[in-house]
Design a protein around this motif. Structure first.
Motif, PDB file in Angstrom:
ATOM      1  N   ARG A 189      83.829  51.644 108.922  1.00 10.53           N
ATOM      2  CA  ARG A 189      85.091  50.931 108.727  1.00 10.53           C
ATOM      3  C   ARG A 189      85.091  50.176 107.395  1.00 10.53           C
ATOM      4  O   ARG A 189      86.081  50.184 106.649  1.00 10.53           O
ATOM      5  CB  ARG A 189      85.310  49.963 109.891  1.00 10.53           C
ATOM      6  N   ALA A 190      83.963  49.546 107.078  1.00 15.04           N
ATOM      7  CA  ALA A 190      83.870  48.774 105.840  1.00 15.04           C
ATOM      8  C   ALA A 190      83.922  49.685 104.611  1.00 15.04           C
ATOM      9  O   ALA A 190      84.488  49.312 103.575  1.00 15.04           O
ATOM     10  CB  ALA A 190      82.591  47.942 105.834  1.00 15.04           C
ATOM     11  N   TYR A 191      83.316  50.865 104.713  1.00 20.56           N
ATOM     12  CA  TYR A 191      83.375  51.832 103.603  1.00 20.56           C
ATOM     13  C   TYR A 191      84.824  52.222 103.315  1.00 20.56           C
ATOM     14  O   TYR A 191      85.279  52.202 102.157  1.00 20.56           O
ATOM     15  CB  TYR A 191      82.544  53.069 103.935  1.00 20.56           C
ATOM     16  N   ARG A 192      85.546  52.582 104.359  1.00 19.82           N
ATOM     17  CA  ARG A 192      86.945  52.986 104.174  1.00 19.82           C
ATOM     18  C   ARG A 192      87.768  51.841 103.578  1.00 19.82           C
ATOM     19  O   ARG A 192      88.585  52.055 102.661  1.00 19.82           O
ATOM     20  CB  ARG A 192      87.543  53.426 105.504  1.00 19.82           C
ATOM     21  N   ALA A 193      87.546  50.642 104.090  1.00 23.41           N
ATOM     22  CA  ALA A 193      88.300  49.481 103.597  1.00 23.41           C
ATOM     23  C   ALA A 193      87.984  49.210 102.135  1.00 23.41           C
ATOM     24  O   ALA A 193      88.884  48.890 101.336  1.00 23.41           O
ATOM     25  CB  ALA A 193      87.981  48.257 104.451  1.00 23.41           C
ATOM     26  N   ALA A 194      86.711  49.357 101.747  1.00 22.60           N
ATOM     27  CA  ALA A 194      86.321  49.108 100.356  1.00 22.60           C
ATOM     28  C   ALA A 194      86.932  50.148  99.419  1.00 22.60           C
ATOM     29  O   ALA A 194      87.382  49.819  98.310  1.00 22.60           O
ATOM     30  CB  ALA A 194      84.796  49.116 100.237  1.00 22.60           C
ATOM     31  N   MET A 195      86.953  51.393  99.851  1.00 24.26           N
ATOM     32  CA  MET A 195      87.560  52.428  99.012  1.00 24.26           C
ATOM     33  C   MET A 195      89.043  52.141  98.792  1.00 24.26           C
ATOM     34  O   MET A 195      89.563  52.270  97.672  1.00 24.26           O
ATOM     35  CB  MET A 195      87.362  53.797  99.654  1.00 24.26           C
ATOM     36  N   ARG A 196      89.731  51.747  99.851  1.00 22.88           N
ATOM     37  CA  ARG A 196      91.166  51.424  99.705  1.00 22.88           C
ATOM     38  C   ARG A 196      91.348  50.197  98.815  1.00 22.88           C
ATOM     39  O   ARG A 196      92.260  50.156  97.973  1.00 22.88           O
ATOM     40  CB  ARG A 196      91.781  51.193 101.085  1.00 22.88           C
ATOM     41  N   ARG A 197      90.491  49.201  98.985  1.00 17.27           N
ATOM     42  CA  ARG A 197      90.620  47.972  98.197  1.00 17.27           C
ATOM     43  C   ARG A 197      90.440  48.248  96.706  1.00 17.27           C
ATOM     44  O   ARG A 197      91.056  47.580  95.865  1.00 17.27           O
ATOM     45  CB  ARG A 197      89.576  46.960  98.702  1.00 17.27           C
ATOM     46  N   HIS A 198      89.607  49.229  96.385  1.00 17.68           N
ATOM     47  CA  HIS A 198      89.363  49.554  94.980  1.00 17.68           C
ATOM     48  C   HIS A 198      90.306  50.643  94.470  1.00 17.68           C
ATOM     49  O   HIS A 198      90.110  51.169  93.361  1.00 17.68           O
ATOM     50  CB  HIS A 198      87.904  50.001  94.790  1.00 17.68           C
ATOM     51  N   GLY A 199      91.327  50.987  95.268  1.00 18.46           N
ATOM     52  CA  GLY A 199      92.291  51.989  94.835  1.00 18.46           C
ATOM     53  C   GLY A 199      91.751  53.405  94.864  1.00 18.46           C
ATOM     54  O   GLY A 199      92.222  54.265  94.099  1.00 18.46           O
ATOM     55  N   LEU A 200      90.805  53.663  95.743  1.00 12.46           N
ATOM     56  CA  LEU A 200      90.163  54.975  95.804  1.00 12.46           C
ATOM     57  C   LEU A 200      90.422  55.677  97.139  1.00 12.46           C
ATOM     58  O   LEU A 200      89.626  56.493  97.589  1.00 12.46           O
ATOM     59  CB  LEU A 200      88.645  54.824  95.589  1.00 12.46           C
ATOM     60  N   ALA A 201      91.556  55.369  97.751  1.00 14.34           N
ATOM     61  CA  ALA A 201      91.843  55.925  99.076  1.00 14.34           C
ATOM     62  C   ALA A 201      91.824  57.451  99.073  1.00 14.34           C
ATOM     63  O   ALA A 201      91.387  58.083 100.042  1.00 14.34           O
ATOM     64  CB  ALA A 201      93.191  55.408  99.577  1.00 14.34           C
ATOM     65  N   SER A 202      92.272  58.054  97.984  1.00 17.24           N
ATOM     66  CA  SER A 202      92.327  59.520  97.936  1.00 17.24           C
ATOM     67  C   SER A 202      90.942  60.152  97.839  1.00 17.24           C
ATOM     68  O   SER A 202      90.787  61.367  98.045  1.00 17.24           O
ATOM     69  CB  SER A 202      93.181  59.970  96.749  1.00 17.24           C
ATOM     70  N   ASP A 203      89.945  59.359  97.522  1.00 14.81           N
ATOM     71  CA  ASP A 203      88.571  59.879  97.384  1.00 14.81           C
ATOM     72  C   ASP A 203      87.696  59.577  98.606  1.00 14.81           C
ATOM     73  O   ASP A 203      86.497  59.878  98.597  1.00 14.81           O
ATOM     74  CB  ASP A 203      87.902  59.281  96.141  1.00 14.81           C
ATOM     75  N   ILE A 204      88.285  59.010  99.646  1.00 16.24           N
ATOM     76  CA  ILE A 204      87.502  58.701 100.847  1.00 16.24           C
ATOM     77  C   ILE A 204      86.964  59.992 101.459  1.00 16.24           C
ATOM     78  O   ILE A 204      87.685  60.965 101.664  1.00 16.24           O
ATOM     79  CB  ILE A 204      88.360  57.949 101.890  1.00 16.24           C
ATOM     80  N   ARG A 205      85.661  59.986 101.735  1.00 15.70           N
ATOM     81  CA  ARG A 205      85.055  61.129 102.428  1.00 15.70           C
ATOM     82  C   ARG A 205      83.875  60.637 103.260  1.00 15.70           C
ATOM     83  O   ARG A 205      82.951  60.008 102.723  1.00 15.70           O
ATOM     84  CB  ARG A 205      84.578  62.204 101.453  1.00 15.70           C
ATOM     85  N   VAL A 206      83.913  60.928 104.549  1.00 16.02           N
ATOM     86  CA  VAL A 206      82.828  60.574 105.464  1.00 16.02           C
ATOM     87  C   VAL A 206      82.207  61.853 105.995  1.00 16.02           C
ATOM     88  O   VAL A 206      82.892  62.674 106.616  1.00 16.02           O
ATOM     89  CB  VAL A 206      83.341  59.707 106.636  1.00 16.02           C
ATOM     90  N   ILE A 207      80.924  62.040 105.734  1.00 19.58           N
ATOM     91  CA  ILE A 207      80.198  63.208 106.226  1.00 19.58           C
ATOM     92  C   ILE A 207      79.517  62.821 107.547  1.00 19.58           C
ATOM     93  O   ILE A 207      78.781  61.831 107.589  1.00 19.58           O
ATOM     94  CB  ILE A 207      79.140  63.674 105.212  1.00 19.58           C
ATOM     95  N   PRO A 208      79.749  63.545 108.620  1.00 21.65           N
ATOM     96  CA  PRO A 208      79.095  63.221 109.894  1.00 21.65           C
ATOM     97  C   PRO A 208      77.577  63.237 109.754  1.00 21.65           C
ATOM     98  O   PRO A 208      77.010  64.063 109.029  1.00 21.65           O
ATOM     99  CB  PRO A 208      79.567  64.335 110.832  1.00 21.65           C
ATOM    100  N   GLY A 209      76.933  62.296 110.443  1.00 16.76           N
ATOM    101  CA  GLY A 209      75.477  62.218 110.359  1.00 16.76           C
ATOM    102  C   GLY A 209      74.915  61.306 111.421  1.00 16.76           C
ATOM    103  O   GLY A 209      75.576  60.994 112.419  1.00 16.76           O
ATOM    104  N   CYS A 210      73.696  60.861 111.213  1.00 18.60           N
ATOM    105  CA  CYS A 210      73.051  59.901 112.115  1.00 18.60           C
ATOM    106  C   CYS A 210      71.920  59.217 111.347  1.00 18.60           C
ATOM    107  O   CYS A 210      71.747  59.447 110.158  1.00 18.60           O
ATOM    108  CB  CYS A 210      72.534  60.587 113.389  1.00 18.60           C
ATOM    109  N   HIS A 211      71.145  58.389 112.041  1.00 11.59           N
ATOM    110  CA  HIS A 211      70.134  57.583 111.369  1.00 11.59           C
ATOM    111  C   HIS A 211      68.784  58.300 111.285  1.00 11.59           C
ATOM    112  O   HIS A 211      67.751  57.767 111.687  1.00 11.59           O
ATOM    113  CB  HIS A 211      69.966  56.248 112.101  1.00 11.59           C
ATOM    114  N   THR A 212      68.782  59.533 110.746  1.00 14.08           N
ATOM    115  CA  THR A 212      67.539  60.294 110.644  1.00 14.08           C
ATOM    116  C   THR A 212      67.427  60.953 109.275  1.00 14.08           C
ATOM    117  O   THR A 212      68.425  61.139 108.572  1.00 14.08           O
ATOM    118  CB  THR A 212      67.481  61.401 111.712  1.00 14.08           C
ATOM    119  N   GLU A 213      66.200  61.334 108.908  1.00 13.33           N
ATOM    120  CA  GLU A 213      65.984  62.055 107.669  1.00 13.33           C
ATOM    121  C   GLU A 213      66.703  63.402 107.696  1.00 13.33           C
ATOM    122  O   GLU A 213      67.242  63.850 106.671  1.00 13.33           O
ATOM    123  CB  GLU A 213      64.487  62.280 107.428  1.00 13.33           C
ATOM    124  N   GLU A 214      66.681  64.055 108.862  1.00 12.36           N
ATOM    125  CA  GLU A 214      67.339  65.360 108.980  1.00 12.36           C
ATOM    126  C   GLU A 214      68.824  65.272 108.639  1.00 12.36           C
ATOM    127  O   GLU A 214      69.387  66.189 108.023  1.00 12.36           O
ATOM    128  CB  GLU A 214      67.164  65.908 110.400  1.00 12.36           C
TER     129      GLU A 214
END
Length: 331
Positions: A189-214
């Motif tokens: 949520r904070a990542y998305r909010a920061a991108m919008r705050r910096h005027g980078l909403a069109s560049d938002i991208r979240v890659i699915p993952g988890c807390h592992t090296e893999e």
């Protein structure tokens, strides 16, 4: 008679009581028994004496074996528990051993309270546990549950990382998600909010993952495959945590992607991994010592007064800038 008593594991205190209640036992016999017990190395069983009074003076800690940040938390928990006169028992989750089994093992060993590191159980299950025993959740908020909580200000940490990257000139910033891992929802949520705050909403991208090296390796391979297909690499990646960042660095290294020359990488946790890597990882530090201290103190306070309302401690994170972040390469 002395040998029998000693070999049976009778403590000095118990031996004294036994002979005090036997009229035929003289001072010389008592001293002989105690001397043999000392020679055999027997000592009073303090755990048994505490249990006889209904106390174990033990705190149970549930953790995940492969989460390096949990090791840092456990180190702090041991130190703080000792200050309060408590021992610590550990129970790990893993493949085929879920949280319920790990917690029940602690309770079966008479732990007076349980400290849960990054629990994945539902809020309802955590509330039910909090009604059975004293419980503290570390790194995961559980609003409305009868359980104490210690966590870092996830949003603040992500904002620090994003502000750092944007100030360096980055625009194509990707976030590798932590899935169901502790703090992942807040970080996403904070990542998305920061991108919008910096005027980078069109560049938002979240890659699915988890807390592992893999997870980091998979994300790195995806980005490299996209590059090979003609798409530009992101100029920066905010990883779910340090383990994920480490996997990403491995994938980039194998593919010849320069860090931070081509892509800057930022992790989260500042676990001891970030200090062991050949290249120092820029990461958001969660203060493991403070979190551990609060967790133990919350448990001890509730053991002293179980009528206390649930408590919450929010620890400020801090961005640690090392070698994996820098300005983007001019295109």
């Amino acid at each position: 008679m002395a040998d029998v008593a000693a070999k049976a594991g009778v403590s000095r205190a118990l031996v004294s009581i036994v002979f005090r209640n036997q009229p035929g036992a003289g001072q010389e016999t008592r001293e002989r028994v105690l001397r043999v017990a000392d020679e055999l190395g027997y000592r009073p069983d303090s755990a048994a004496r505490l249990l006889a009074r209904g106390r174990s003076r033990a705190l149970g800690v549930m953790f995940t074996v492969h989460q390096t940040f949990h090791a840092d938390l456990i180190d702090g928990i041991y130190a703080e528990a000792e200050c309060h006169g408590y021992d610590v028992l550990l129970s790990a989750t893993g493949q085929g051993r879920g949280e319920p089994k790990a917690v029940e093992a602690l309770l079966s060993h008479r732990c007076e309270a349980v400290i849960l590191l990054g629990p994945d159980s539902s809020a309802a299950d955590l509330d039910a546990l909090g009604r059975r025993t004293v419980a503290v959740s570390v790194s995961r908020r559980t609003p409305g549950s009868l359980i104490d909580v210690v966590h870092s200000a996830e949003g603040k940490g992500v904002r620090q990382a994003m502000d750092h990257l944007v100030e360096k000139g980055h625009r194509r910033i990707v976030h590798i998600d932590g899935g169901r891992g502790p703090g992942s929802v807040e970080r996403r949520r904070a990542y998305r909010a920061a991108m919008r705050r910096h005027g980078l909403a069109s560049d938002i991208r979240v890659i699915p993952g988890c807390h592992t090296e893999e997870s980091g390796i998979d994300a790195g391979r995806l980005l490299v495959a996209e590059r090979d297909a003609g798409q530009p690499l992101p100029t920066a990646v905010l990883a779910a945590n340090d383990r994920c960042a480490m996997g990403l660095l491995m994938a980039f290294g194998r593919a010849g992607v320069e860090v931070p020359g081509e892509v800057s990488v930022v992790g989260y946790d500042d676990s001891h991994l970030s200090h062991l890597m050949p290249v120092g990882l820029t990461t958001v530090r969660q203060d493991a010592v403070q979190m551990a201290e609060h967790a133990v103190r919350f448990a001890v306070r509730r053991l002293d007064n179980k009528t206390l309302e649930p408590q919450e401690a929010v620890i400020d994170p801090k961005l640690v800038i090392r070698d994996t972040s820098g300005p983007p390469r001019e295109e």
